[in-house]
Design a protein around this motif. Structure first.
Motif, PDB file in Angstrom:
ATOM      1  N   GLY A  49       0.790  -1.224   0.000  1.00  0.00           N
ATOM      2  CA  GLY A  49       0.000   0.000   0.000  1.00  0.00           C
ATOM      3  C   GLY A  49       0.821   1.272   0.000  1.00  0.00           C
ATOM      4  N   HIS A  50       2.089   1.184  -0.391  1.00  0.00           N
ATOM      5  CA  HIS A  50       2.948   2.368  -0.428  1.00  0.00           C
ATOM      6  C   HIS A  50       3.031   2.974  -1.822  1.00  0.00           C
ATOM      7  CE1 HIS A  50       4.205   1.418   3.597  1.00  0.00           C
ATOM      8  NE2 HIS A  50       4.555   0.212   3.208  1.00  0.00           N
ATOM      9  N   LEU A  51       2.745   2.197  -2.846  1.00  0.00           N
ATOM     10  CA  LEU A  51       2.911   2.654  -4.219  1.00  0.00           C
ATOM     11  C   LEU A  51       1.562   2.721  -4.925  1.00  0.00           C
ATOM     12  CD1 LEU A  51       5.584   1.512  -6.709  1.00  0.00           C
ATOM     13  CD2 LEU A  51       3.216   1.570  -7.406  1.00  0.00           C
ATOM     14  N   PHE A  52       1.282   3.857  -5.534  1.00  0.00           N
ATOM     15  CA  PHE A  52       0.067   4.031  -6.330  1.00  0.00           C
ATOM     16  C   PHE A  52       0.444   4.625  -7.664  1.00  0.00           C
ATOM     17  CE2 PHE A  52      -1.297   3.998  -1.995  1.00  0.00           C
ATOM     18  CZ  PHE A  52      -2.426   3.210  -2.022  1.00  0.00           C
ATOM     19  N   GLN A  53      -0.171   4.142  -8.716  1.00  0.00           N
ATOM     20  CA  GLN A  53       0.118   4.664 -10.041  1.00  0.00           C
ATOM     21  C   GLN A  53      -0.737   5.888 -10.327  1.00  0.00           C
ATOM     22  OE1 GLN A  53      -0.748   0.719 -10.955  1.00  0.00           O
ATOM     23  NE2 GLN A  53       1.136   0.423 -12.091  1.00  0.00           N
ATOM     24  N   PRO A  54      -0.301   6.719 -11.283  1.00  0.00           N
ATOM     25  CA  PRO A  54      -1.086   7.915 -11.614  1.00  0.00           C
ATOM     26  C   PRO A  54      -2.555   7.565 -11.869  1.00  0.00           C
ATOM     27  CG  PRO A  54       0.995   7.943 -12.761  1.00  0.00           C
ATOM     28  CD  PRO A  54       0.896   6.596 -12.093  1.00  0.00           C
ATOM     29  N   GLY A  55      -3.432   8.379 -11.321  1.00  0.00           N
ATOM     30  CA  GLY A  55      -4.865   8.161 -11.502  1.00  0.00           C
ATOM     31  C   GLY A  55      -5.500   7.322 -10.418  1.00  0.00           C
ATOM     32  N   TRP A  56      -4.681   6.665  -9.602  1.00  0.00           N
ATOM     33  CA  TRP A  56      -5.214   5.843  -8.534  1.00  0.00           C
ATOM     34  C   TRP A  56      -4.953   6.504  -7.195  1.00  0.00           C
ATOM     35  CZ3 TRP A  56      -8.569   2.077  -9.446  1.00  0.00           C
ATOM     36  CH2 TRP A  56      -8.615   1.551 -10.739  1.00  0.00           C
ATOM     37  N   ASN A  57      -4.924   5.747  -6.128  1.00  0.00           N
ATOM     38  CA  ASN A  57      -4.810   6.233  -4.757  1.00  0.00           C
ATOM     39  C   ASN A  57      -6.089   6.953  -4.332  1.00  0.00           C
ATOM     40  OD1 ASN A  57      -3.755   6.555  -2.239  1.00  0.00           O
ATOM     41  ND2 ASN A  57      -2.235   8.076  -2.787  1.00  0.00           N
ATOM     42  N   THR A  58      -7.211   6.432  -4.775  1.00  0.00           N
ATOM     43  CA  THR A  58      -8.510   6.925  -4.348  1.00  0.00           C
ATOM     44  C   THR A  58      -8.772   6.413  -2.931  1.00  0.00           C
ATOM     45  OG1 THR A  58      -9.322   6.874  -6.610  1.00  0.00           O
ATOM     46  CG2 THR A  58     -10.978   6.923  -4.870  1.00  0.00           C
ATOM     47  N   VAL A  59      -9.150   7.320  -2.050  1.00  0.00           N
ATOM     48  CA  VAL A  59      -9.411   6.971  -0.651  1.00  0.00           C
ATOM     49  C   VAL A  59     -10.885   7.247  -0.353  1.00  0.00           C
ATOM     50  CG1 VAL A  59      -8.837   7.456   1.752  1.00  0.00           C
ATOM     51  CG2 VAL A  59      -7.054   7.604  -0.015  1.00  0.00           C
ATOM     52  N   ALA A  60     -11.583   6.252   0.161  1.00  0.00           N
ATOM     53  CA  ALA A  60     -12.987   6.417   0.543  1.00  0.00           C
ATOM     54  C   ALA A  60     -13.114   6.118   2.031  1.00  0.00           C
ATOM     55  CB  ALA A  60     -13.876   5.467  -0.251  1.00  0.00           C
ATOM     56  N   VAL A  61     -13.800   6.999   2.740  1.00  0.00           N
ATOM     57  CA  VAL A  61     -13.985   6.850   4.183  1.00  0.00           C
ATOM     58  C   VAL A  61     -15.434   6.471   4.452  1.00  0.00           C
ATOM     59  CG1 VAL A  61     -13.836   8.010   6.410  1.00  0.00           C
ATOM     60  CG2 VAL A  61     -12.166   8.536   4.605  1.00  0.00           C
ATOM     61  N   PHE A  62     -15.614   5.391   5.159  1.00  0.00           N
ATOM     62  CA  PHE A  62     -16.925   4.909   5.556  1.00  0.00           C
ATOM     63  C   PHE A  62     -16.973   4.896   7.080  1.00  0.00           C
ATOM     64  CE2 PHE A  62     -16.095   3.133   1.418  1.00  0.00           C
ATOM     65  CZ  PHE A  62     -17.307   3.195   0.758  1.00  0.00           C
ATOM     66  N   ASP A  63     -18.108   4.559   7.647  1.00  0.00           N
ATOM     67  CA  ASP A  63     -18.239   4.450   9.091  1.00  0.00           C
ATOM     68  C   ASP A  63     -17.504   3.210   9.571  1.00  0.00           C
ATOM     69  OD1 ASP A  63     -19.019   4.712  11.739  1.00  0.00           O
ATOM     70  OD2 ASP A  63     -20.959   3.765  11.404  1.00  0.00           O
ATOM     71  N   GLY A  64     -16.318   3.390  10.117  1.00  0.00           N
ATOM     72  CA  GLY A  64     -15.577   2.274  10.666  1.00  0.00           C
ATOM     73  C   GLY A  64     -14.426   1.780   9.819  1.00  0.00           C
TER      74      GLY A  64
END
Length: 185
Positions: A49-64
């Motif tokens: 989880g340290h490397l993300f390619q261009p266009g990615w690294n989308t982070v979504a926060v949910f309850d928990g």
């Protein structure tokens, strides 16, 4: 429903419609394939989880929990190939939503109670706290000191071959990859 091989834009749109909050992760907090002298080290960083390619690294926060997405490796970054889920207590400090497989809350039960219900779980040599379940494309990790519960899981696309040029293994580089070689000095 989020599916492997979905494009970054389509996955982002789906998450925007269902998550409490969606954003792109910090670029300075992630590495690129070009940061590595050997592809096998990049593969290990991608798995961790340290490397993300261009266009990615989308982070979504949910309850928990917090979810991040990654494309499938060199020449395969156009499709979703890795989903990482971090357990995070909800705003009130409660457990929040559950992450369930086959009726078992993976984060809600002690790690040693979860392992027996997973088919053919294998403990990785490094870090010794991580467990993989190849049949499910699942990697469980304790993350930071958290007591006796899993803190993070990663799901990988069983059909993705974006890292096949350097590594035969899905959950670690068979060539002895180490995600921070050449990065941390």
């Amino acid at each position: 429903m989020l599916r492997f091989r979905t494009s970054a834009d389509a996955a982002g749109d789906l998450l925007t419609a269902s998550a409490d909050r969606v954003h792109l992760g910090m670029r300075c907090g992630s590495l690129t394939i070009e940061d590595y002298s050997e592809l096998r080290h990049a593969h290990d960083a991608w798995l961790g989880g340290h490397l993300f390619q261009p266009g990615w690294n989308t982070v979504a926060v949910f309850d928990g929990f917090r979810l991040t997405l990654a494309g499938g490796g060199p020449d395969a970054a156009d499709g979703l190939a890795r989903i990482e889920v971090w357990h995070e207590p909800g705003p009130s400090g409660t457990a929040g939503a559950a992450v369930v497989w086959d009726g078992v809350d993976l984060f809600g039960h002690p790690a040693q109670e979860v392992l027996p219900v997973l088919p053919e779980a294998v403990r990785l040599p490094e870090p010794a706290t991580d467990v993989v379940v190849p049949a499910l494309g699942l990697r469980l990790a304790a993350g930071a000191p958290t007591g006796d519960r899993w803190r993070r899981l990663a799901l990988t696309d069983p059909e993705s071959d974006g890292w096949a040029r350097c590594c035969a293994g899905r959950f670690h580089c068979a060539g002895g990859g180490d995600g921070m070689v050449g990065i941390m000095r």
